[in-house]
Design an enzyme around this catalytic site. Sequence first.
Site, short mmCIF file in Angstrom:
data_model
loop_
_atom_site.label_atom_id
_atom_site.label_comp_id
_atom_site.label_asym_id
_atom_site.label_seq_id
_atom_site.Cartn_x
_atom_site.Cartn_y
_atom_site.Cartn_z
N GLU A 280 61.15 -6.47 42.37
CA GLU A 280 62.31 -5.57 42.43
C GLU A 280 62.98 -5.42 41.07
O GLU A 280 63.66 -4.44 40.81
CB GLU A 280 63.34 -6.10 43.44
N HIS A 301 39.10 -20.17 48.46
CA HIS A 301 38.06 -19.85 49.44
C HIS A 301 38.31 -18.49 50.08
O HIS A 301 37.70 -18.16 51.10
CB HIS A 301 38.00 -20.96 50.50
N LYS A 415 64.46 3.82 53.51
CA LYS A 415 65.66 3.85 54.37
C LYS A 415 66.03 5.29 54.73
O LYS A 415 66.34 5.59 55.87
CB LYS A 415 66.84 3.19 53.66
O1 PA5 Z 1 67.90 -8.00 45.57
C1 PA5 Z 1 68.53 -7.24 46.30
O2 PA5 Z 1 69.63 -6.81 45.97
C2 PA5 Z 1 67.99 -6.83 47.66
O3 PA5 Z 1 66.73 -7.29 47.90
C3 PA5 Z 1 68.92 -7.32 48.75
O4 PA5 Z 1 69.02 -8.72 48.67
C4 PA5 Z 1 68.46 -6.94 50.15
O5 PA5 Z 1 68.22 -5.56 50.23
C5 PA5 Z 1 69.50 -7.32 51.18
O6 PA5 Z 1 70.73 -6.73 50.87
P1 PA5 Z 1 72.10 -7.22 51.48
O7 PA5 Z 1 72.32 -8.63 51.07
O8 PA5 Z 1 73.11 -6.30 50.92
O9 PA5 Z 1 71.98 -7.12 52.99
#
Ligand code: PA5
Length: 425
Positions: A280, A301, A415
């Site tokens: 990310e 393996h 989303k």
């Molecule tokens: O790194 C990030 O910001 C995302 O992966 C969030 O952790 C994830 O989308 C969950 O978001 P939230 O904590 O707002 O529910």
Amino acid sequence: MRIIDYQHALKFITEKEIAAMEGETLSAKSKLVNRTGPGSDFTGWVDYPLAGEENIKKITAAARRIRENSEVLLVIGIGGSYLGAKAGLELLNPYFGKQGGPEILFAGHTLSSSYTRELIDYLQGKNFSVNVISKSGTTTEPAIAFRIFKKLLEEKYGEEARERIYVTTTIGKGALYGIAVENGYEMFGISEDIGGRYSVLTPVGLLPFAVAGIDVGAILEGAASAREDALTKPYLENDALLYAALRNLFYRRGKTVELLASYEPKLRYFGEWYKQLFGESEGKDGKGLFPASVLYTTDLHSLGQYVQDGERILFETVINFEKPEKDMVLIREEEDFDGLNYLAGKSLDYVNRQALKGTVLAHVDGDVPNLLLNFPEISARQFGRMVYFFMFACGVSGYLLGVNPFNQEGVEAYKRNMFTLLGKP
Ligand code: PA5
């Protein structure tokens, strides 16, 4: 003791090239620590190991209550609000049987109806509490899970349910915060300047860890020592900076996939956490190393063939613990029925280490550069060190790549489609 050992990368990259990365890497580090790079609003985690201690009292008090009145703590969250806690619990708990204190289960990280139904059934007749974690307080998966399990708690405990709900979210923002205020749930704040995947050292991870009886003070101490090293050591002695620089050099050479490998199955979820952290943070603008993870020798393996002989796009980063938590000696059999008497008297950990050494040599021969990351042992302190080391390296690595390591706009695309299909008003 040094974390990084890059001797098995030197067939591919020279010391001179590594040294030549100093200027760029220090400038990326400066963007991170001086908050001058893109996304600098989300770099609060850089100093958090020091500030985090303020939260410990409140966290340990809540953890004590949960340990007293619950057989299960249900942690609801996804992405950065899930993977760090899961990684730490898997690494620091025993392989088999229950850790001390309540069993810790997760929800809200999947929309699977079967998982959710089975979890509801599993909780029947058990005393449980819920820790719902969402920085934004609006994420669909945990919101759905919270709706379901809040109802279950209310049906079981009536008014007392509110004392069994612990909310970890941004104070003053989002739907979850509003629900928590309205119902008087105990709340733990996530600073606005710490993004989800960089939040494991905040109450996001620390509350579940404390409930499991893990020494959260030791986690923060380990993180603080890694912070000190990352901030103060000169480039060639700075493991996090060298790791970031080497990843970038490999990427420039067409090694576009990093395989994080370990010989300890307890690191499975650490690998998942690492994938989110780097995936990310770096996968944007058409750029970024693809982060993958393997557990050896198991995956030798399955994926071993590809690593040895497939497309030459991989480099490997191996996490090595110098000392096993436990060990055993292999015995001699009167009759050498399986031909293994040559191992008699050797320990199983010794055999595992020879597998590591042999694999590194084979993969290097097969043109897969190898980096070794050495940590002394599996412990709360070392977990804190590891987490901070990877987060710092990731921030620097993102700036070296020329991306904003702290946003994740790509996550919104699925989303939008899902909400349209669901008819969200
Ligand atoms: O790194 C990030 O910001 C995302 O992966 C969030 O952790 C994830 O989308 C969950 O978001 P939230 O904590 O707002 O529910």
